[in-house]
Design a protein around this motif. Sequence first.
Motif, PDB file in Angstrom:
ATOM      1  N   LYS A 251       0.833  -1.190   0.000  1.00  0.00           N
ATOM      2  CA  LYS A 251       0.000   0.000   0.000  1.00  0.00           C
ATOM      3  C   LYS A 251       0.876   1.250   0.000  1.00  0.00           C
ATOM      4  O   LYS A 251       2.001   1.225   0.488  1.00  0.00           O
ATOM      5  CB  LYS A 251      -0.919   0.023   1.226  1.00  0.00           C
ATOM      6  N   ALA A 252       0.326   2.319  -0.546  1.00  0.00           N
ATOM      7  CA  ALA A 252       0.990   3.625  -0.528  1.00  0.00           C
ATOM      8  C   ALA A 252       0.133   4.586   0.292  1.00  0.00           C
ATOM      9  O   ALA A 252      -1.088   4.450   0.365  1.00  0.00           O
ATOM     10  CB  ALA A 252       1.180   4.146  -1.946  1.00  0.00           C
ATOM     11  N   ASN A 253       0.795   5.552   0.903  1.00  0.00           N
ATOM     12  CA  ASN A 253       0.093   6.492   1.773  1.00  0.00           C
ATOM     13  C   ASN A 253       0.622   7.903   1.566  1.00  0.00           C
ATOM     14  O   ASN A 253       1.821   8.120   1.487  1.00  0.00           O
ATOM     15  CB  ASN A 253       0.259   6.079   3.241  1.00  0.00           C
ATOM     16  N   VAL A 254      -0.305   8.850   1.480  1.00  0.00           N
ATOM     17  CA  VAL A 254       0.023  10.277   1.455  1.00  0.00           C
ATOM     18  C   VAL A 254      -0.800  10.925   2.556  1.00  0.00           C
ATOM     19  O   VAL A 254      -2.015  10.712   2.628  1.00  0.00           O
ATOM     20  CB  VAL A 254      -0.302  10.931   0.101  1.00  0.00           C
ATOM     21  N   GLY A 255      -0.144  11.687   3.425  1.00  0.00           N
ATOM     22  CA  GLY A 255      -0.898  12.250   4.531  1.00  0.00           C
ATOM     23  C   GLY A 255      -0.297  13.518   5.088  1.00  0.00           C
ATOM     24  O   GLY A 255       0.839  13.886   4.782  1.00  0.00           O
ATOM     25  N   SER A 256      -1.086  14.188   5.915  1.00  0.00           N
ATOM     26  CA  SER A 256      -0.632  15.381   6.617  1.00  0.00           C
ATOM     27  C   SER A 256      -1.191  15.350   8.035  1.00  0.00           C
ATOM     28  O   SER A 256      -2.243  14.758   8.298  1.00  0.00           O
ATOM     29  CB  SER A 256      -1.085  16.658   5.896  1.00  0.00           C
ATOM     30  N   HIS A 257      -0.469  15.999   8.951  1.00  0.00           N
ATOM     31  CA  HIS A 257      -0.876  16.055  10.348  1.00  0.00           C
ATOM     32  C   HIS A 257      -0.590  17.471  10.848  1.00  0.00           C
ATOM     33  O   HIS A 257       0.550  17.934  10.806  1.00  0.00           O
ATOM     34  CB  HIS A 257      -0.099  15.019  11.168  1.00  0.00           C
ATOM     35  N   GLN A 284       2.109  23.210  14.264  1.00  0.00           N
ATOM     36  CA  GLN A 284       2.976  22.074  13.957  1.00  0.00           C
ATOM     37  C   GLN A 284       2.430  21.370  12.715  1.00  0.00           C
ATOM     38  O   GLN A 284       1.232  21.080  12.634  1.00  0.00           O
ATOM     39  CB  GLN A 284       3.007  21.093  15.125  1.00  0.00           C
ATOM     40  N   LEU A 285       3.292  21.092  11.761  1.00  0.00           N
ATOM     41  CA  LEU A 285       2.874  20.472  10.507  1.00  0.00           C
ATOM     42  C   LEU A 285       3.801  19.321  10.165  1.00  0.00           C
ATOM     43  O   LEU A 285       5.023  19.459  10.221  1.00  0.00           O
ATOM     44  CB  LEU A 285       2.889  21.494   9.363  1.00  0.00           C
ATOM     45  N   LYS A 286       3.212  18.201   9.820  1.00  0.00           N
ATOM     46  CA  LYS A 286       3.982  17.038   9.377  1.00  0.00           C
ATOM     47  C   LYS A 286       3.342  16.499   8.109  1.00  0.00           C
ATOM     48  O   LYS A 286       2.127  16.362   8.019  1.00  0.00           O
ATOM     49  CB  LYS A 286       3.983  15.957  10.465  1.00  0.00           C
ATOM     50  N   GLN A 287       4.178  16.220   7.102  1.00  0.00           N
ATOM     51  CA  GLN A 287       3.715  15.629   5.860  1.00  0.00           C
ATOM     52  C   GLN A 287       4.361  14.260   5.682  1.00  0.00           C
ATOM     53  O   GLN A 287       5.526  14.062   6.040  1.00  0.00           O
ATOM     54  CB  GLN A 287       4.072  16.530   4.674  1.00  0.00           C
ATOM     55  N   MET A 288       3.590  13.328   5.115  1.00  0.00           N
ATOM     56  CA  MET A 288       4.066  11.952   4.997  1.00  0.00           C
ATOM     57  C   MET A 288       3.794  11.405   3.605  1.00  0.00           C
ATOM     58  O   MET A 288       2.754  11.698   3.006  1.00  0.00           O
ATOM     59  CB  MET A 288       3.358  11.064   6.039  1.00  0.00           C
ATOM     60  N   LEU A 289       4.738  10.621   3.110  1.00  0.00           N
ATOM     61  CA  LEU A 289       4.586   9.905   1.849  1.00  0.00           C
ATOM     62  C   LEU A 289       5.338   8.591   1.986  1.00  0.00           C
ATOM     63  O   LEU A 289       6.531   8.590   2.303  1.00  0.00           O
ATOM     64  CB  LEU A 289       5.157  10.725   0.674  1.00  0.00           C
TER      65      LEU A 289
END
Length: 297
Positions: A251-257, A284-289
């Motif tokens: 699986k692939a994931n793109v996200g933000s928090h 606070q910002l976090k980005q994920m891929l």
Amino acid sequence: MVKDTTTSDSMLIYWTEKNTFGMNLSEVAFVNWHSGGNNSVSALFYASFDRNFQRDLTMWKNSAKLRYGINAQEGREIRKTEDELRLSSSFGFRSDSTSNWYYSGKFSFNTQFSNGYKYPDTEVAISRFMAPGYTFLGVGTEYSHPDEDLTVYLSPITFKSTFVMDQRLANEGMFGVQPAVTDQLGNIIQEGENVRTEFGFLVTSEFSREVFDNINLNNQLSLYSDYLNKFGNVDVDWQLNVNMKVNDFVKANVGSHIRYDDDVKFKEDTNGDGKLETSGPRVQLKQMLGVGVVYEF
């Protein structure tokens, strides 16, 4: 899977459970590469466990989520990229079988596993296990639709506790606890408090839907405001993730928090003296891929 158990009073009890284990990996290696670059390896390990119970007019939802990520780059120490331990439990009952509204009580807890640092400084931790740690305990009402992956929880009575079990951080007043009392020479007269309790209003929402084939959108939002201290100043915790299924195991994931908490102060070297000074709160910002292997059962 669904388990059916018959009790002595001939009533059926229904449990549903889901376990997820996953790992995302990324690697870059260079050999005589003209444009330059550093060899690096990143890994994210995560797991989630759900145990949900529903019988007649009663429901009980329980979940545990664990995430830990690291990055190793040539020429520097291993650094942490992700760190979360989150537990939650909610219990509710409704007045009749046609209603989607439940009278509900909810508990949640979250903290981190290991020390956090303001890199490249790895001598002085800016956070630790249970520094901070957060608990929410409240009662209210929850909307939960059986055919839609949507829940909305409203709690006008919620107690929030912030734990800072590292005394140095508590003395500095980090994460909103009462700081130490010092004399004019900086000597500590009274240690800082390790626990801060708030009483306020909590709203949470979770929505999940398959927007395209094998593409799932998940949105989680939490809003909290303290009645007694700056009511209307809202703490925000918002996660948005898009999960794309390649096959049953990949699986692939793109996200933000996004997070904002007025009690969380940040440390930075503002005058170039090599020491971290405490500044005000920030978004606070976090980005994920990521792409990785997932096993569910």
